[in-house]
Design a protein around this motif. Structure first.
Motif: not given
Length: 117
Positions: A7, A11, A14, A31-34, A39, A41-42, A54
């Protein structure tokens, strides 16, 4: 690699990729838009264009690229479509999909327009 180590490595990768886009004069919008489907990544703003990024990290670029699956591509595309709904031009917003590959040394290889449907 343990879950937490993996993890944190993700990060860090990213962060490197975000700095790369900023050095190019672009703005990291999210960033990490869910969304409902997954999700992203950016999300980067490049003038009027949105770039959905991605990030894949592995020992080398080839291994990183191989970690991107067809199912993941579909989720990214669906999630990006959901993100675009919040933009003033909606689905008409110019956009592209980049894949940022990061190797064990922290080197970055950006594959622009890597995901097309």
């Amino acid at each position: 690699m343990s879950g937490k180590t993996s993890y944190l490595a993700g990060l860090a990768a990213e962060d490197c990729v975000a700095r790369h886009y900023v050095r190019q004069g672009q703005v990291v919008a999210a960033r990490r838009w869910r969304g409902t489907y997954g999700e992203i990544d950016m999300v980067v703003r490049d003038g009027d264009e949105l770039v959905f990024v991605e990030v894949k990290k592995s020992r080398d670029f080839l291994r990183a690229a191989e970690r991107l699956t067809r199912a993941q591509l579909k989720r990214i595309y669906s999630t990006a479509s959901e993100f675009l709904c919040g933009e003033p031009r909606g689905q008409m917003t110019p956009s592209r999909f980049d894949v940022a590959l990061v190797n064990a040394s922290g080197q970055i290889q950006i594959v622009e327009n890597a995901i097309g449907f």
